[in-house]
Each structure stands twice: as structure tokens, then as C-alpha cells.
Enzyme design. Sequence first.
Site, PDB file in Angstrom:
ATOM      1  N   PHE A   1       0.869  -1.185   0.000  1.00  0.00           N
ATOM      2  CA  PHE A   1       0.000   0.000   0.000  1.00  0.00           C
ATOM      3  C   PHE A   1       0.910   1.241   0.000  1.00  0.00           C
ATOM      4  CE2 PHE A   1      -2.360  -3.284   2.390  1.00  0.00           C
ATOM      5  CZ  PHE A   1      -3.507  -3.395   1.619  1.00  0.00           C
TER       6      PHE A   1
ATOM      7  N   ASP B   1       0.806  -1.019  -4.980  1.00  0.00           N
ATOM      8  CA  ASP B   1      -0.371  -0.194  -4.725  1.00  0.00           C
ATOM      9  C   ASP B   1      -1.383  -0.456  -5.838  1.00  0.00           C
ATOM     10  OD1 ASP B   1      -0.882   2.335  -2.679  1.00  0.00           O
ATOM     11  OD2 ASP B   1      -2.087   2.505  -4.510  1.00  0.00           O
TER      12      ASP B   1
ATOM     13  N   ASN C   1      -3.376  -5.797  -6.316  1.00  0.00           N
ATOM     14  CA  ASN C   1      -4.230  -5.826  -5.141  1.00  0.00           C
ATOM     15  C   ASN C   1      -3.393  -6.440  -4.018  1.00  0.00           C
ATOM     16  OD1 ASN C   1      -5.977  -6.513  -3.073  1.00  0.00           O
ATOM     17  ND2 ASN C   1      -7.680  -6.867  -4.475  1.00  0.00           N
TER      18      ASN C   1
ATOM     19  N   ASP D   1       0.730  -0.433   5.162  1.00  0.00           N
ATOM     20  CA  ASP D   1      -0.050   0.766   5.526  1.00  0.00           C
ATOM     21  C   ASP D   1      -1.355   0.803   4.722  1.00  0.00           C
ATOM     22  OD1 ASP D   1      -0.823   3.238   6.459  1.00  0.00           O
ATOM     23  OD2 ASP D   1       0.607   4.376   5.247  1.00  0.00           O
TER      24      ASP D   1
ATOM     25  N   CYS E   1      -5.080   3.114  10.185  1.00  0.00           N
ATOM     26  CA  CYS E   1      -5.575   4.493  10.282  1.00  0.00           C
ATOM     27  C   CYS E   1      -7.093   4.512  10.485  1.00  0.00           C
ATOM     28  CB  CYS E   1      -5.146   5.308   9.062  1.00  0.00           C
ATOM     29  SG  CYS E   1      -5.698   4.614   7.505  1.00  0.00           S
TER      30      CYS E   1
HETATM   31  C1  LIG Z   1      -2.963   4.785   3.726  1.00  0.00           C
HETATM   32  S1  LIG Z   1      -2.587   4.883   2.044  1.00  0.00           S
HETATM   33  C2  LIG Z   1      -0.879   4.516   2.009  1.00  0.00           C
HETATM   34  C3  LIG Z   1      -0.005   5.696   2.345  1.00  0.00           C
HETATM   35  C4  LIG Z   1       1.469   5.478   2.113  1.00  0.00           C
HETATM   36  N1  LIG Z   1       1.962   4.322   2.796  1.00  0.00           N
HETATM   37  C5  LIG Z   1       2.242   6.696   2.560  1.00  0.00           C
HETATM   38  O1  LIG Z   1       2.802   6.662   3.664  1.00  0.00           O
HETATM   39  O2  LIG Z   1       2.260   7.678   1.821  1.00  0.00           O
HETATM   40  C6  LIG Z   1      -3.321   3.474   1.401  1.00  0.00           C
HETATM   41  C7  LIG Z   1      -2.990   3.154  -0.057  1.00  0.00           C
HETATM   42  O3  LIG Z   1      -3.605   1.908  -0.345  1.00  0.00           O
HETATM   43  C8  LIG Z   1      -3.989   1.886  -1.715  1.00  0.00           C
HETATM   44  N2  LIG Z   1      -4.964   0.773  -1.817  1.00  0.00           N
HETATM   45  C9  LIG Z   1      -6.223   0.723  -1.337  1.00  0.00           C
HETATM   46  N3  LIG Z   1      -6.739  -0.522  -1.500  1.00  0.00           N
HETATM   47  C10 LIG Z   1      -5.769  -1.262  -2.115  1.00  0.00           C
HETATM   48  C11 LIG Z   1      -5.675  -2.618  -2.526  1.00  0.00           C
HETATM   49  N4  LIG Z   1      -6.680  -3.485  -2.335  1.00  0.00           N
HETATM   50  N5  LIG Z   1      -4.523  -3.040  -3.088  1.00  0.00           N
HETATM   51  C12 LIG Z   1      -3.506  -2.174  -3.291  1.00  0.00           C
HETATM   52  N6  LIG Z   1      -3.527  -0.895  -2.904  1.00  0.00           N
HETATM   53  C13 LIG Z   1      -4.645  -0.436  -2.322  1.00  0.00           C
HETATM   54  C14 LIG Z   1      -4.455   3.281  -2.006  1.00  0.00           C
HETATM   55  O4  LIG Z   1      -4.310   3.571  -3.387  1.00  0.00           O
HETATM   56  C15 LIG Z   1      -3.500   4.116  -1.107  1.00  0.00           C
HETATM   57  O5  LIG Z   1      -2.419   4.563  -1.900  1.00  0.00           O
END
Ligand SMILES: C[S@@+](CC[C@H](N)C(=O)[O-])C[C@H]1O[C@@H](n2cnc3c(N)ncnc32)[C@H](O)[C@@H]1O
Length: 406
Positions: free
Chosen positions: A241, A262, A290, A309, A349
Site C-alpha cells: 500500500f 499499490d 491488489n 499501511d 488508520c
Molecule cells: C494509507 S494509504 C498509504 C499511504 C502510504 N503508505 C504513505 O505513507 O504515503 C493506502 C494506499 O492503499 C492503496 N490501496 C487501497 N486498496 C488497495 C488494494 N486493495 N490493493 C492495493 N492498494 C490499495 C491506495 O491507493 C492508497 O495509496
Amino acid sequence: MRQCAARRTRCARSRSGDVSTPRIVLGRKGVLHLNHGHPWIREAHLEQVEAEDGEVVQLEAPAGSARGAAVYGARSRLPVRVISHEPGFEVAGDGWWQQRLDASVARRAAVTDEACRWVHAEADGLPGLVVDRYGPVAVIQAGCAWADRVAGAVAQRLLDRHGLSGVLARHDGAFRKPEGLEQGVSVLAGEVPETLELTLGGLRRTLDVWRGQKTGAYLDQRENHIWAARVLPAGRALDAFSHEGGFALAMAQAGSSVLALDGSAPALQRLEQNAASNGLAERIEARRANVFDELRALPAGSFDAVALDPPALAKRRADTDRATRAYRDLNLRALRLLRPGGRLVTCSCSHHISREVFRRVLGQAAASAGLDVVLLEERGGASCHPRLITFPESEYLKVVLLELRA
Ligand SMILES: C[S@@+](CC[C@H](N)C(=O)[O-])C[C@H]1O[C@@H](n2cnc3c(N)ncnc32)[C@H](O)[C@@H]1O
């Protein structure tokens, strides 16, 4: 005093020629909430409302004694957001929020990054108002009717006092819907460029405040990116993520070779751009996937360090059980990816998942995986995201460092 169980229509004050102070009489439970210091009071706990949407109001106990002040949202499920417990608080005029706005910016004077959160809503005494500063630009999110009402004046004050070039309103988030507020992105003052180039955590970053997630970056993880690079072992690393690579870029800079995962193509594009502009392109592979599936597919024991994250998995209280299972599963899989002695920085979060619950979930994940895991450190959001001590919801970000015993 007029007695009235329902609010709004029956009790709303007539505005024609009425100069009386807006006021709300709390019910017995409303007073209890106030006494516990929680800043939100529900509709069911109001007895009488003589106020208009977005106004600052005096709060009264059922017996008529003054109990402080709040802002009022006529269309919100949380119509009363407390701004003061002082009985004599002066609700008229803009002085109180101007003073709090200036104090919020001054509170971040020690931040050396070019971007940080300048105003963190209730925790800074400005309900529903978020301001993130990105170098010459500020981005506002107004999450209640009062904040929406003052957003333009806040923008102008920030522009005048801090030499900004522009202030943007990012009102395109789901957070506006329960407040009955319109969606949209607009310039509130000055000019806002399409992209910005800034230094964050010692790394050059290109940011898109118009379209990027949140207001353009996860500023709450700002200090954790740097810390993680320090405490995680260098070697083969995974940023699960990753968004635009806050953890990945920091780990690569510290010498690791990083796989970043991501689901968002624009976020990964930006990550690759940022990796290249910091001379780190060779050390980062950005893969669209995913993460829930990919963590199952990656070989066990193949990473020295993992940052995990996910997005908030419990957006509503009703999601808590399902989200708890998802956190357990994700963490179990992340722990299995570690080599002995490897470390995991794991985050939640979701404000509906408390620190205690998250810790318990991590324990269950380790036990289910049959792994000996040591908890080394616990952290929260960056220092520019203060927490109101009587408001557990303001402590939404939990960050835990685990080590797989060698
Ligand atoms: C909390 S943010 C991550 C923030 C990052 N770690 C940072 O510190 O800048 C969550 C991320 O998860 C991604 N996301 C959401 N669902 C997802 C999935 N099923 N698989 C991959 N990425 C996913 C979103 O695009 C987003 O970029």
C-alpha cells in the site's frame, strides 16, 4: 424558555431583525458529554436550538446556565461541535478562530519539512477544519458547516500572513456528505499550480494537490517514513500500500532494494517519477497490484523489511468486526514474508480500531502464523497531527514496529 424536543424547524430562530445570540440548550446526556470533554454532541442530546446552519452558538444546560460554546451544523449527524467549555466565551466575531488559526501555524514552527498539517481540526480547536501546507500553497478541507462558512476568510488570512501563492479547497471527499455539504475543488485565494515540487524527509517529491489522495500526500506518515528507514534493516524490502512511495523512497535511500505495491496507477506513476528524480529508480520496482492477493502470492521468508499501511478498513463502527479480520489476515501474511530477524512496520488508520484492539490483532496474527514476534516500538501520526486528549477519535493512526525473532 421554550420547550421543544425536536430541533431545526420548530426551534430555529427567525433571522429577520433578530440580533439575539444563537444558543442551544443541551439535554441531560448532552451535558454529560460536555463534562467528559468530548467535542461532539449528537442531535438526540439537544433540547432546544435557536441557531442557523454554520453559526457559533452559546451552549446552555437544561436549567439555563451557560456551559460554553460550539459551532452548529443543521444538516449534520453531529450538529454540535464544542469550541469552548468557558461559560463566558465570546461567540460573536471572528477573533476566536483567527487567534486559534495563528496559534496552530505557530505550533508547527519547528517543522523543517516544506509540507505539514497546519490545522488539525478539533485537536487545534477549529472543528472540521483541516489545513495542509505544501510550500507556497495551502489546501483546505472544510468538514462541517461552520468550517465551510469561514473557509474563504481562513484562506485570505493564510495568504496575507504567510506569503503563500494560493489556497485550494479540496472539498471532493466523502467526509463532506454526512454534513450535507457540496462536493468540489476550487481555488479560494491566489493561484495554485498543477503540480508542486517540494522536499519531504530529505527527498524531492512532486505532488498533485488538485487530484492526489487526501490533500496531495499522507502527511500524517511524514515523520514515520524517516523513522522506518532508520529502524528497518536494509536489504530486500516491501512497501505494501505504497501510495506515492513515502516508505519505499525512504527505505531505498537507506540502501534497500524495494518492491512497492499499490492499486492506484497515478500514485505508482508519481512514485516512479520521484524515484527517478532522487536517483533511486534502480532500487525501486513499482507494481500495480491488489495487496490482499499479492501478499498471498509472494514467497515466504523473502524480505528483510516490510511496511504495511492499508487504507482505513473500518470506515464505520459497523465495519469493525470485518476490518479486524482483514487486519489480522494482512498482518499474518506480512509476518510470513519476513526472514528471521526481519522487521515489519504495520499501520492502522481506522479510528474505530483502538490501539489496544490493533495490538491484540497483531498478537493473534503472530500466533496464527506460529511465529515468535517481538513488539519493539509504537508510534502515532506526525507531530503536526496533535491529538485532543478527551477525543479518542483524534488518535486514529497507530504504527507498530515488530520483529520476527531469529
Ligand atoms: C494509507 S494509504 C498509504 C499511504 C502510504 N503508505 C504513505 O505513507 O504515503 C493506502 C494506499 O492503499 C492503496 N490501496 C487501497 N486498496 C488497495 C488494494 N486493495 N490493493 C492495493 N492498494 C490499495 C491506495 O491507493 C492508497 O495509496
